[in-house]
Design a protein around this motif. Structure first.
Motif, PDB file in Angstrom:
ATOM      1  N   PHE A 286     -18.055  -6.344  -2.436  1.00  0.00           N
ATOM      2  CA  PHE A 286     -18.825  -6.731  -3.502  1.00  0.00           C
ATOM      3  C   PHE A 286     -19.569  -5.863  -4.563  1.00  0.00           C
ATOM      4  N   ALA A 287     -19.755  -4.491  -3.816  1.00  0.00           N
ATOM      5  CA  ALA A 287     -20.241  -3.432  -4.600  1.00  0.00           C
ATOM      6  C   ALA A 287     -19.330  -2.627  -5.200  1.00  0.00           C
TER       7      ALA A 287
ATOM      8  N   VAL B  83     -21.244  -2.533 -13.679  1.00  0.00           N
ATOM      9  CA  VAL B  83     -22.086  -3.266 -13.256  1.00  0.00           C
ATOM     10  C   VAL B  83     -22.048  -4.705 -13.500  1.00  0.00           C
ATOM     11  N   ALA B  84     -21.466  -4.963 -14.603  1.00  0.00           N
ATOM     12  CA  ALA B  84     -21.197  -6.615 -15.039  1.00  0.00           C
ATOM     13  C   ALA B  84     -20.089  -7.144 -13.737  1.00  0.00           C
TER      14      ALA B  84
ATOM     15  N   HIS C 115     -26.151  -5.528  -3.890  1.00  0.00           N
ATOM     16  CA  HIS C 115     -24.807  -4.977  -4.268  1.00  0.00           C
ATOM     17  C   HIS C 115     -25.129  -3.989  -5.400  1.00  0.00           C
ATOM     18  N   LEU C 116     -25.972  -3.952  -6.422  1.00  0.00           N
ATOM     19  CA  LEU C 116     -26.066  -2.975  -7.488  1.00  0.00           C
ATOM     20  C   LEU C 116     -26.549  -1.689  -6.642  1.00  0.00           C
ATOM     21  N   VAL C 117     -27.478  -1.645  -5.981  1.00  0.00           N
ATOM     22  CA  VAL C 117     -28.110  -0.596  -5.248  1.00  0.00           C
ATOM     23  C   VAL C 117     -26.760   0.203  -4.516  1.00  0.00           C
ATOM     24  N   LEU C 118     -25.951  -0.654  -3.832  1.00  0.00           N
ATOM     25  CA  LEU C 118     -24.876  -0.216  -3.026  1.00  0.00           C
ATOM     26  C   LEU C 118     -24.104   0.466  -3.969  1.00  0.00           C
TER      27      LEU C 118
ATOM     28  N   ARG D 265     -26.365  -3.998   4.753  1.00  0.00           N
ATOM     29  CA  ARG D 265     -26.763  -5.000   4.154  1.00  0.00           C
ATOM     30  C   ARG D 265     -28.266  -5.133   3.562  1.00  0.00           C
ATOM     31  N   SER D 266     -28.743  -6.119   3.021  1.00  0.00           N
ATOM     32  CA  SER D 266     -30.073  -6.074   2.098  1.00  0.00           C
ATOM     33  C   SER D 266     -31.308  -5.798   2.980  1.00  0.00           C
ATOM     34  N   TYR D 267     -31.246  -6.172   4.142  1.00  0.00           N
ATOM     35  CA  TYR D 267     -32.577  -6.309   5.056  1.00  0.00           C
ATOM     36  C   TYR D 267     -33.442  -5.257   5.055  1.00  0.00           C
ATOM     37  N   SER D 268     -32.917  -3.996   5.035  1.00  0.00           N
ATOM     38  CA  SER D 268     -33.838  -2.829   4.990  1.00  0.00           C
ATOM     39  C   SER D 268     -34.596  -2.632   3.904  1.00  0.00           C
ATOM     40  N   LEU D 269     -33.924  -3.167   2.738  1.00  0.00           N
ATOM     41  CA  LEU D 269     -34.577  -2.759   1.247  1.00  0.00           C
ATOM     42  C   LEU D 269     -35.503  -4.135   1.102  1.00  0.00           C
TER      43      LEU D 269
END
Length: 486
Positions: A44-45, A50-51, A67-70, A133-137
């Motif tokens: 996904f990333a 970005v779009a 996904h944008l951070v990654l 994955r997003s969990y730590s953020l």
């Protein structure tokens, strides 16, 4: 003199906690294979604008923030295993410091240090700091929004109006939290409801100011609100067993869960009589930190459990990482309240943390035992036999596995491939495998059905099975095939 000595030790103690937290989070980031969900994050990333990342995420079940951070991180550091896990490790390390700040503002430096130490060593914050994955953020921004929420609340109730930079910081952090995960949106909604209630109790005339704080967050999230319904999945209701929440928070350890329960009970027993004796709003205000933490720990879980049980299943234990800072800070508060002096407080906090650290390193063997699906090793089974031109039948890991095909000097497009987990797909396998001497059934995350395995064994000659952690590969020989298999 004694106070000055103690103050001088605080930075050293905090440094030690952060050093320990960093070691636990940054060590061995690339040891374990990326598992299927991590590989999905990388897909996904992946490359593009970005779009394009946002457009791909529309087909996922999460908002696009992580996904944008990654995507940004991969642009800078590449896509090696350690690199795609790096944002989570950094976020997990920063979360320890934010928990310290939150504990210090809610109570004192002692609670801040004890809460940070517990966050540093409990299994779930460490484990998800080593996962792409997003969990730590989500953990980081849950704690950060709580810290800024408290400052905004104090601004409304003590000075009539919080500072502009504080409000701006909360709006920014809360918006990011909403875009990281739907449970981030959930926790910000809880904070909004808590703010309206709390400000209404202590300073009713400031309620309009609360509206001013939350309107920008709503407007910033509005574009994604139209996407949310399309990401919903139709699933049968059914909630996670409540005991799994305690397992998630306390290392799946009966001993640690018992210790936490005893500390919580002791804190409750000490606090309830004092709360019952309150006769004024000002006196009630002394209990606001505890009420905030208890509400944070229980209300999101309770609401999510009810929704899951009677509507659609949204609750899994890992989503409740949003509430883990509340659990660890309540433990820290219990330690400070129940231990009669600073020396015993330190001993109790270090003892609980030491037990947790032992469980993470030795009982759970986080760094020496496989904990993630071995997709890397399953794909290596295929690429090691690429010269035999096998047909690859994949179950549970399709496009995501191309990360490892490329890393191992190959590409999915070099192999004939077909997806199959059930026997109903056997006709497609037979059609694709007619010209191949070898067929390799690769699986991860999902396991092929027994009916499919029987059908494969009836049509082809089983050669070997590589059994891996939540993954594996079956090698078959096709006597009628025209490939080069030997």
């Amino acid at each position: 003199m004694r106070g000055a000595v103690l103050k001088s030790r605080i930075p050293l103690a905090l440094f030690g906690v952060l050093l320990l937290a960093g070691g636990l989070r940054f060590y061995g980031l690339g040891i374990q294979s990326l598992w299927v969900d991590e590989l999905a994050s990388v897909w996904f990333a992946g490359p593009g604008s970005v779009a394009e990342v946002v457009e791909r995420t529309v087909g996922d079940v999460h908002p696009p923030g992580y996904h944008l951070v990654l995507h940004l991180s991969m642009t800078v550091f590449g896509d090696a295993e350690w690199a795609v896990r790096l944002p989570s490790a950094v976020a997990g390390w920063l979360a320890v410091y934010v928990v310290f700040l939150l504990g210090r503002e809610l109570y004192s430096t002692r609670e801040g240090l004890a809460g940070a130490l517990l966050t540093a060593v409990f299994f779930s914050p460490v484990y998800y700091a080593q996962e792409a994955r997003s969990y730590s953020l989500l953990l980081l921004f849950s704690a950060l929004t709580a810290l800024l929420w408290w400052r905004v609340f104090r601004g409304f109730t003590e000075g009539g109006r919080p500072g502009g930079w504080t409000v701006l910081g909360y709006v920014a952090a809360a918006t990011i939290c909403c875009y990281l995960h739907y449970f981030g949106l959930f926790i910000v909604a809880f904070q909004g409801a808590a703010m309206f209630w709390a400000v209404g109790v202590f300073r009713l005339r400031s309620v309009f100011g609360v509206i001013v704080v939350y309107v920008p967050i709503g407007l910033a999230y509005l574009p994604w609100a139209f996407v949310m319904p399309g990401q919903a999945r139709d699933r049968e209701p059914g909630a996670t067993a409540p005991g799994l929440y305690a397992d998630f928070l306390f290392n799946s350890s009966p001993a640690m869960t018992l210790i936490a329960a005893l500390l919580f009970f002791g804190l409750f027993a000490v606090s309830l009589p004092a709360l019952g004796a309150v006769r004024s709003v000002e006196g009630f205000g002394r209990f606001m930190p505890g009420l905030l933490l208890v509400g944070w720990l229980t209300v999101p879980f309770g609401v999510a459990w009810i929704i899951s049980e009677y509507a659609t299943p949204i609750l899994s234990a890992r989503n409740m990482i949003v509430a883990s800072p509340a659990a660890y800070l309540l433990l820290a508060r219990a330690i400070v309240v129940l231990a009669p002096n600073a020396r015993l407080q330190t001993a109790l906090a270090v003892g609980v943390a030491g037990l947790s650290l032992y469980q993470v390193v030795f009982t759970d063997e986080l760094y020496s035992r496989v904990h993630k699906q071995q997709v890397r090793e399953a794909v290596a089974f295929v690429t090691d036999r690429r010269e035999n031109d096998p047909l690859v039948v994949h179950c549970g890991v399709g496009r995501e596995a191309n990360y490892y095909y490329r890393a191992q000097g190959s590409d999915r497009s070099e192999f004939s491939q077909v997806g199959a987990c059930e026997a109903e797909r056997m006709a497609a396998v037979l059609s694709a495998g007619a010209e191949h001497g070898e067929i390799i059934l690769v699986y991860a995350h999902l396991r092929p059905s027994e009916e499919l395995l029987r059908a494969m064994s009836e049509e082809y000659r089983p050669v070997t099975h590589r059994d891996l952690y939540d993954a594996g590969a079956f090698l078959y020989r096709n006597p009628a095939g025209q490939g080069t298999g030997t």
